[in-house]
Design a protein around this motif. Structure first.
Motif, short mmCIF file in Angstrom:
data_model
loop_
_atom_site.label_atom_id
_atom_site.label_comp_id
_atom_site.label_asym_id
_atom_site.label_seq_id
_atom_site.Cartn_x
_atom_site.Cartn_y
_atom_site.Cartn_z
N SER A 156 1.55 -42.48 29.01
CA SER A 156 0.20 -41.97 29.29
C SER A 156 -0.35 -41.61 28.00
N ALA A 157 -1.57 -41.75 27.85
CA ALA A 157 -1.89 -40.97 26.37
C ALA A 157 -3.63 -40.75 26.64
N GLY A 158 -4.16 -40.14 26.07
CA GLY A 158 -5.65 -39.90 26.38
C GLY A 158 -6.32 -39.01 25.10
N VAL A 159 -7.39 -39.21 24.83
CA VAL A 159 -8.29 -38.14 24.03
C VAL A 159 -9.71 -38.00 24.60
N GLY A 160 -10.40 -37.00 24.18
CA GLY A 160 -11.52 -36.69 25.05
C GLY A 160 -12.33 -35.61 24.24
N ILE A 161 -13.40 -35.56 24.42
CA ILE A 161 -14.43 -34.40 24.18
C ILE A 161 -14.82 -33.61 25.20
N TYR A 162 -14.70 -32.38 25.40
CA TYR A 162 -14.92 -31.48 26.46
C TYR A 162 -16.03 -30.32 25.91
N TYR A 163 -16.92 -30.31 26.78
CA TYR A 163 -17.76 -29.14 26.52
C TYR A 163 -17.81 -27.89 27.54
N GLU A 164 -17.89 -26.70 27.13
CA GLU A 164 -17.85 -25.81 28.00
C GLU A 164 -19.41 -25.64 28.59
N ARG A 165 -19.53 -24.84 29.91
CA ARG A 165 -20.75 -24.68 30.19
C ARG A 165 -20.91 -23.27 29.43
N THR A 166 -22.37 -22.78 29.38
CA THR A 166 -22.84 -21.91 29.01
C THR A 166 -22.56 -20.55 29.78
N HIS A 167 -21.46 -19.64 29.53
CA HIS A 167 -21.18 -18.70 29.91
C HIS A 167 -22.14 -17.40 29.97
N LEU A 168 -22.77 -17.07 31.34
CA LEU A 168 -23.67 -16.38 31.54
C LEU A 168 -23.21 -14.76 31.39
#
Length: 829
Positions: free
Chosen positions: A547-559
């Motif tokens: 298995s392998a993978g790559v990706g972009i992950y954005y965080e939510r705006t931490h209130l």
């Protein structure tokens, strides 16, 4: 990273895809054609007619010994093409946490459709000699997912078993801190999305797992730490997914710990300890059409702290929750479900510890509720539409024990806490997901797309009194003054959508590309998150999976960062060495957020893993994960001349780095017995680990170092086995990890040395136990006794970190050995 993907893709395309003899787990939901003839379409559902995706269905020709296998798609369907019209077949359908179903003597003519019902695993089995499906290598699973099903939830002896969160650390990549919050793959708690039955339950402001529900209500809990589907956004840490039960056509009732317990912690005789009953009832309202499920739990604890003097050593705690659900099958292709979860909690002395006496604690009240409605619509061609709406609300408040001034000394706190707080937060959540009918073009495609809209609001009210900071000689060093009253009110709209394809260009290869779009009204920047993951299986019996993978992950705006900037300035008055005369004008500290300058924190995650079936039925795995975070939120002091005050502006200057190597092995024994073990070596660091706030009087320049939950080495293991004694099983759990880091400060609350440069002693706990299942007057019961931390290792929970205190580096909150009992009423045998 590029080289890893290149090797993976080249291997998948260049290795010859020879026809397998007796293939065990192909990754496409259409079995390979053998000869012209008949076909069979399989539809797999559970006991409530809800489709079961990713179920493995095997079809064996008893005359030729030929075996074909398919895995069901999102609509629970799989097809066998061009079968032998003269054959006699045996069919078997199975999936983890379900009971397998076998049908024999099948004769197939023409094009036929067969519906298979595989029931969920139940605590009390209704059929003799029925065992749950074993967890083998699954080529259709691209995400790094670790799952605990009903057998693990029931059998693993985890501490304070009334709280399902305490089970999570027995999954690799999950670490639980001293507050009970969990961290997945080196991430902060708010960087992880918590999901209950398809809806997010993460607290909107703090980002914590605040909602509670009975452990007996949970059918399955899974953690996805990387290679996460684009269906989920706003998280860099991963997904914690809880799936709860539903009634069926049988009335069921079970209860746990309905007898109170007693304690003798200080050798002064036995006193009331706690009462933590749980009860679940489920069954049909209209058989075959409408079912209900209700699971409640309550907790009354009388915590006793051995390190504190009598009279101030107890912290009464009261909590309760109830989860109620109803499912209505309107038509065979329309299923409607409702849910309502309610929480209440009251604690008299929250924060009680060796350095925080009873007078300095707060009285805390908390309640929350979640209401959900979801509909599943199945189209005749095989497509599936899922729509839902949820309303989640939280109310939290705490009050000091009295009006006395709050005083911070090198030895701890005195007086009454300086702040009174009342806050509410709400999330309205709408989801829609469409799973298209699979189609074939250069291989098989299963495409899905969807959207999610969240409307969030929070209000906070603070009432603050000045607080004092004393030196080691008890003279006054500083007096801090906050605004006497502050009120906050803020909204946020979050919009997300995605499209994703599960593409099988070859029988052994599965690729899952996708892209996600996110936007919110605070940062107001369009965010695109491309991701791709894949699996490739090797060997004649598909006993090896890459298995392998790559990706972009954005965080939510931490209130929470926005809330800090809305609470007003703090004025600090400093005094001379005698503590009587001011040494100058007050110094002002403020927090500022310029939303127009902000970007969402961004992570690049990539990972690779190999799974292998070893001799003796052991399944082993080696996994590597790397996460590189950029543009993280952090407050930076614009005052370069002093650490004691300034204007702290929210920036995107934070860089986070996490990497880990994990080795694991598991084995399933006959009779539904299991053993599991894993070792993880990890690194979780950041260039900005000093957490500034108006109420946190820590002064220092921003510095890098390990994150507070950094654990370089971790070993976990658990299992359950039969004993020579009938109906008595041996259970155990083991948890070892490097101690958490901590920061040293001086009497002026300035950081000494590097932040988090000290560490707690290594944590170790081994907890064996025995469980006896017996029948009394026709009812099934189970009695368990566990020796938690049987080695009596003194695992401290906190430390005096003030270098000017005579008790510096003194640890407290020791756990030690504890003997716990659990009794369960399982219903009529």
């Amino acid at each position: 990273m590029r080289s890893v993907l290149s090797v993976f893709l080249c291997t998948a395309l260049l290795v010859p895809s020879m026809p397998a003899q007796n293939p065990r787990r192909p990754s496409i939901p259409i079995a390979p054609a053998k000869r012209p003839g008949t076909s069979l379409t399989i539809v797999v559902t559970d006991e409530n007619n809800v489709v079961v995706p990713d179920a493995m269905v095997s079809l064996a020709d008893t005359q030729t010994a030929e075996v074909m296998r398919v895995q069901t798609d999102a609509a629970g369907r799989g097809r066998f093409l061009d079968l032998n019209p003269d054959g006699v077949f045996t069919l078997k359908a199975e999936k983890g946490n379900f009971y397998p179903i076998t049908k024999g003597e099948l004769r197939i003519a023409g094009a036929q459709t067969l519906e298979i019902v595989i029931p969920h695993v139940q605590e009390l089995k209704e059929t003799v000699n029925v065992t749950a499906s074993t967890q083998e290598i699954d080529p259709a699973k691209t995400a790094d997912t670790k799952t605990l099903g009903t057998p693990e939830i029931i059998n693993i002896p985890y501490p304070t078993s009334r709280d399902i969160r305490n089970l999570l650390p027995f999954l690799p990549q999950v670490v639980q801190d001293s507050t009970g919050q969990v961290h997945v793959a080196g991430a902060d708690t708010y960087e992880t999305t918590d999901v209950l039955d398809g809806f997010e339950i993460t607290a909107p402001v703090s980002g914590s797992i605040s909602m509670r529900f009975s452990a007996d209500a949970v059918r399955e809990v899974s953690v996805e730490s990387t290679r996460v589907s684009t269906q989920f956004g706003k998280e860099s840490g991963g997904i914690i997914n809880f799936n709860t039960g539903m009634g069926d056509d049988h009335f069921r009732f079970d209860a746990t710990n309905f007898i109170p317990s007693w304690q003798n912690k200080k050798g002064k005789g036995f006193s009331f300890d706690k009462w933590v009953p749980r009860a679940t009832v489920s069954g049909p309202i209209k058989p075959g059409k409408i079912w209900f499920f209700d699971s409640a739990d309550a907790e009354y604890d009388n915590y006793v702290f051995k390190d504190l003097p009598a009279g101030s050593d107890r912290d009464p705690f009261l909590r309760g929750s109830n989860l109620a659900k109803v499912q209505i099958n309107l038509r065979p292709n329309d299923i409607l479900s409702f849910g309502f979860l309610n929480n209440v909690q009251d604690e008299d002395r929250q924060g009680l510890s060796l350095t925080t006496p009873a007078s300095a604690t707060v009285r805390r009240d908390f309640n929350a509720y979640l209401g959900t409605v979801k509909e599943l619509h199945y189209f005749s061609g095989g497509a599936l539409l899922e729509t839902g709406f949820a309303w989640n609300a939280f109310r939290d408040e705490y009050n000091p024990q009295g009006p006395k001034p709050f005083v911070i000394t090198p030895n701890g706190s005195q007086g009454n806490y300086f702040e009174k707080f009342h806050g509410t937060s709400r999330r309205a959540q709408g989801i829609a997901n469409l799973f298209l009918n699979p189609f074939t073009r250069f291989g098989r495609h299963e495409v899905k797309f969807g959207t999610e809209i969240d409307q969030i609001n929070f209000t906070q009210q603070y009432q603050d009194q000045p607080f004092l900071l004393l030196r080691a000689d008890s003279t006054l060093y500083r007096r801090s003054v906050l605004p006497p009253s502050t009120a906050l009110d803020r909204n946020n709209l979050e919009i997300g959508s995605y499209i994703e394809d599960r593409w099988s260009p070859l029988e052994r290869l599965l690729l899952q590309p996708g892209v996600r779009f996110d936007w919110d009204e605070i940062v107001r920047r369009p965010l695109f998150s491309p991701r791709i993951a894949g699996t490739y299986v090797l060997g004649p019996s598909h006993s090896t999976k890459i298995s392998a993978g790559v990706g972009i992950y954005y965080e939510r705006t931490h209130l929470d960062y926005l809330a800090r900037a809305m609470t007003g300035p703090r004025l600090d008055y400093y005094f001379d060495t005698l503590g009587t005369t001011l040494v100058g004008p007050p110094l002002t500290t403020t927090f500022v957020v310029n939303e127009a300058l902000l970007h969402e924190p961004r992570f690049l995650n990539w990972s690779a893993a190999i799974e292998q079936k070893l001799p003796a039925g052991i399944y082993g795995a080696v996994e590597y994960l790397q996460k590189r975070g950029n543009d993280g939120f952090v407050f930076q002091n614009l005052n370069n001349t002093s650490d004691l005050s300034g204007t702290y502006i929210l920036t995107n200057d934070r860089l986070d780095r996490y990497r880990s190597v994990q080795v694991s092995a598991r084995k399933h024994f006959h009779g539904d017995y299991n053993v599991y073990g894993a070792y993880t070596h990890s690194y979780a660091h950041s260039n900005a680990v000093v957490n500034y706030s108006l109420t946190n009087p820590i002064f220092s320049t921003q510095m890098g170092g390990p994150l507070p939950w950094d654990v370089p080495n971790r070993i976990i293991s658990w299992g359950w086995f039969p004993t020579p004694f009938k109906r008595i099983d041996l259970v155990y759990s083991l948890d070892y990890r490097t101690g958490f880091p901590w920061t040293a400060v001086n009497q002026n609350q300035q950081i000494v040395g590097q932040p988090y440069s000290q560490r707690f002693p290594a944590f170790f706990s081994f907890s064996p136990g025995l469980e006896w299942r017996f029948t009394f007057r026709g009812y099934a019961l189970a009695l368990r006794g566990v020796a938690e931390n049987v080695s009596d290792r003194k695992n401290p929970a906190f430390v005096n970190n003030n270098v000017d205190s005579p008790n510096y580096a003194k640890y407290g909150g020791f756990g030690g050995r504890a003997f716990t009992a659990r009794i369960r009423f399982l219903g009529r045998k």
